[in-house]
Structure formats: structure tokens, C-alpha cells
Design an enzyme around this catalytic site. Structure first.
Site, short mmCIF file in Angstrom:
data_model
loop_
_atom_site.label_atom_id
_atom_site.label_comp_id
_atom_site.label_asym_id
_atom_site.label_seq_id
_atom_site.Cartn_x
_atom_site.Cartn_y
_atom_site.Cartn_z
N SER A 90 -44.88 -74.09 17.40
CA SER A 90 -44.56 -73.25 18.56
C SER A 90 -43.63 -72.09 18.14
O SER A 90 -44.04 -71.22 17.38
CB SER A 90 -43.96 -74.10 19.67
OG SER A 90 -43.86 -73.37 20.86
N LEU A 91 -42.38 -72.10 18.60
CA LEU A 91 -41.41 -71.08 18.20
C LEU A 91 -41.38 -70.88 16.68
O LEU A 91 -41.25 -69.76 16.18
CB LEU A 91 -40.02 -71.48 18.70
CG LEU A 91 -38.83 -70.75 18.08
CD1 LEU A 91 -38.76 -69.33 18.58
CD2 LEU A 91 -37.54 -71.49 18.33
N ARG A 117 -39.22 -64.21 25.06
CA ARG A 117 -40.23 -65.29 25.17
C ARG A 117 -39.61 -66.49 25.88
O ARG A 117 -40.20 -67.06 26.81
CB ARG A 117 -40.71 -65.68 23.76
CG ARG A 117 -41.71 -66.83 23.69
CD ARG A 117 -42.03 -67.11 22.23
NE ARG A 117 -43.07 -68.11 22.03
CZ ARG A 117 -42.85 -69.41 21.82
NH1 ARG A 117 -41.61 -69.87 21.81
NH2 ARG A 117 -43.86 -70.24 21.62
N GLN A 152 -50.44 -68.60 22.40
CA GLN A 152 -49.62 -69.75 22.00
C GLN A 152 -48.66 -70.20 23.10
O GLN A 152 -48.29 -71.36 23.18
CB GLN A 152 -48.85 -69.36 20.73
CG GLN A 152 -48.18 -70.50 20.02
CD GLN A 152 -46.80 -70.09 19.55
OE1 GLN A 152 -46.02 -69.50 20.29
NE2 GLN A 152 -46.51 -70.38 18.31
N HIS A 177 -46.57 -74.69 27.09
CA HIS A 177 -47.93 -74.78 26.56
C HIS A 177 -48.94 -75.30 27.58
O HIS A 177 -49.85 -76.05 27.27
CB HIS A 177 -47.95 -75.64 25.28
CG HIS A 177 -47.09 -75.07 24.20
ND1 HIS A 177 -47.39 -73.89 23.56
CD2 HIS A 177 -45.89 -75.47 23.69
CE1 HIS A 177 -46.43 -73.61 22.69
NE2 HIS A 177 -45.51 -74.54 22.77
N GLN A 227 -38.55 -75.55 19.41
CA GLN A 227 -37.48 -75.87 20.36
C GLN A 227 -37.28 -77.37 20.46
O GLN A 227 -38.23 -78.14 20.42
CB GLN A 227 -37.86 -75.30 21.73
CG GLN A 227 -36.71 -75.25 22.70
CD GLN A 227 -37.05 -74.40 23.91
OE1 GLN A 227 -37.90 -73.53 23.85
NE2 GLN A 227 -36.38 -74.65 25.01
#
Length: 308
Positions: free
Chosen positions: A90-91, A115, A247, A199, A10
Site C-alpha cells: 500500500s503506502l 493521500r 491502489q 482499499h 500503514q
């Protein structure tokens, strides 16, 4: 010479992303069309025409970046490109799992929309913050976090590359850390324009909601090695879902993931999707280890000429 495909997270979104691939490759058009069928909004319209404010909403951004990156990946696969290992920030880890055939696209595009929604909703806007610490070592960052942990939640969100670490947590504590960071060796510390403390342990409830959705998703054994953000090591068949849940609220060990690939002989990196931030992170990490690497970024049609 080993090759890695890496996928952005992102923040890399922009209006118009993926349009040239959609217009020129049937395989890319199919990906966007499939995403439009699965989602409850017009992802094609938002990716190609915006507005940016709407494209930047977390529950829109995540499926939009996933779809764009996957559409570009399908074009590269059609052209015969392959990787020995894959990872995503991440994503982007979902795109890595898509490349490894561990998960299917129709399930995944809906999953990442949820998510994004859970990550956005879990902490009320204004209560959480993130900040980038520039030029600061891991040990000094850990000392800063340790010195402030009694004042509120403060954690490391992303270890991006040498000299760039992102911290996350409660607004007041993160703002205090930014003011103090230079005393701990930071060249610069800046608050990031994000709407939630991604996170961080504050997002654990979002991870728990995602876990319920993941129970309904079929996960296969990866056909290509995938490196997890949470462990900076290869995923195993039986821990993929668990790692995707963690995550959401654990640190992203991106620098350490790149080090793992470099140590295992990867010297060719292809960043697939919008933006070029991963390429910069890889360059810095490889330079620190004194390893020569070849890095290509594929976000627009013109980039194909340099690659294929």
C-alpha cells in the site's frame, strides 16, 4: 541470487522510529529535515517523541512511515546495498518508486500526506470497517464476500499471505462477516482498529482527488523493476499514476506480488522501515511454495550489523 527491497505500509508506526538513524547518519538526517521543510507539521518531533495518538492519524502516519523508510533506505544505499526488484505494501509502494527513482521525495512526501487526508475524510468515521480473516483460503473468502454482497459493500482489501486476508467495506456488513467467518473455514476473524475502510470502492472519491494531485507530479521511467499492488506485476512507465490512483480503492495483492518475485528468482528479501509484518508474510508465502529465502528486517540501527 536476486534481492528485493520491500517497504511496509500503514500500521507499522511507533514512537521513536528512525531516531537512531537520524542521530548517526547525515544522509538520514537530511531526509527528515527535507520532510520537515515540505510538510505543515513537525514530522521529526512526532516520529521521535509522539504522542502515538497523533502519529497514528492517517494523514500524519503516511508521510511519517514514508520518511522513516526512505531515511533508512538512503543509509543502505550509502553502504552499497542494491536490489534487483522492489515493492511496498500500500503506502510502501511509494517508497519502492522512490528507490527506483521514478518519483522524487519532496513531491512524494506531500503527496502521501494528501493521500492520507483524502482516505480519512472520504468515509465518515464509524461507517466503514476492516477485519482480518485468519486461516481462511482465498476461495472461501470470495464465497463469504459473494454471499454477503447484497447486504452492503464488502470486498477483499489485502491478500497478505496464505491464511491471512483482510476484508473491507461498510460497518454492518463487515461485522456480520466476522460473525460468520468460522462457518467458512476461518480459524479467527477480528475487526481491525482502523478508522476507514481502506482499499474498498467506498474510497474511490479519494482516488479521484489523488489523481488531480498526481497530475502535477513528475514521474520518470523506473531504474529498477517495481511490482504494483494492484496487478502483482511489474509497472510500466505509462501506468504508474493510474496504478497509484487505483491502489487507493482496489485490493492489495501482496501474497501474489511475493509469489511473482519468488517465481522470478528472488530469494533475498530486505524489509526496510518500521515493523516486521512483511517479513512474516514473505516467510509464510515462501514456505507454502517450498522455496528457501533469506529475509532481513532493517528498522533499527542494530539491524545493520546483521546485514552489512
Amino acid at each position: 541470487m536476486k534481492t528485493a527491497f520491500v517497504f511496509p505500509g500503514q500500521g507499522s508506526q511507533y514512537v521513536g522510529m528512525g531516531k537512531d538513524f537520524y542521530d548517526n547518519f547525515e544522509v538520514a538526517k537530511e531526509v527528515f529535515d527535507m520532510a520537515n521543510e515540505e510538510l505543515d507539521f513537525d514530522i521529526i518531533e512526532l516520529c521521535f517523541n509522539g504522542p502515538m495518538e497523533e502519529l497514528s492519524l492517517t494523514e500524519i502516519t503516511q508521510p511519517a512511515i514514508l520518511t522513516t523508510s526512505y531515511a533508512i533506505l538512503k543509509v543502505l544505499e550509502q553502504k552499497g546495498l542494491k536490489a534487483d526488484v522492489t515493492a511496498g505494501l500500500s503506502l510502501g509502494e511509494y517508497n519502492a518508486l522512490l528507490y527506483a527513482r521514478a518519483i522524487g521525495f519532496s513531491d512524494t512526501v506531500k503527496l502521501v500526506q494528501k493521500r492520507g487526508k483524502y482516505m480519512q475524510e472520504t468515509v465518515p468515521e464509524g461507517e466503514g470497517k476492516m477485519a482480518a480473516l485468519i486461516g481462511m483460503s482465498i476461495s472461501d473468502t470470495e464465497k463469504l464476500i459473494n454471499d454477503l454482497k447484497d447486504e452492503g459493500i464488502i470486498e477483499a482489501a489485502n491478500y497478505n499471505c496464505p491464511g491471512q486476508i483482510v476484508i473491507t467495506g461498510e460497518k454492518d456488513t463487515i461485522e456480520k462477516a466476522v460473525k460468520m467467518a468460522k462457518k467458512y473455514g476461518a480459524k479467527k476473524a477480528v475487526l481491525l482498529p482502523v478508522s476507514a475502510p481502506f482499499h474498498s470502492s467506498l474510497l474511490k472519491p479519494a482516488g479521484e482527488k489523488l489523481e488531480k494531485d498526481l497530475e502535477k507530479v513528475s514521474v520518470e521511467s523506473p531504474e529498477v523493476d517495481v511490482i504494483s499492488n494492484v496487478t502483482a506485476d511489474y509497472v510500466e512507465d505509462n501506468n504508474i499514476k493510474d496504478l497509484l490512483v487505483k491502489q487507493v480503492y482496489k485490493s492489495v495483492y501482496w501474497e501474489q506480488s511475493i509469489e511473482k518475485m519468488l517465481n522470478d528468482g528472488v530469494t533475498n528479501f530486505i524489509e526496510i522501515g518500521p515493523g516486521k509484518s512483511l517479513s512474516a508474510f514473505i516467510k509464510k508465502t515462501a514456505k507454502m511454495k517450498k522455496i528457501k529465502v533469506n529475509i532481513k528486517n532493517i528498522s533499527k540501527m542494530a539491524d545493520l550489523d546483521n546485514l552489512v
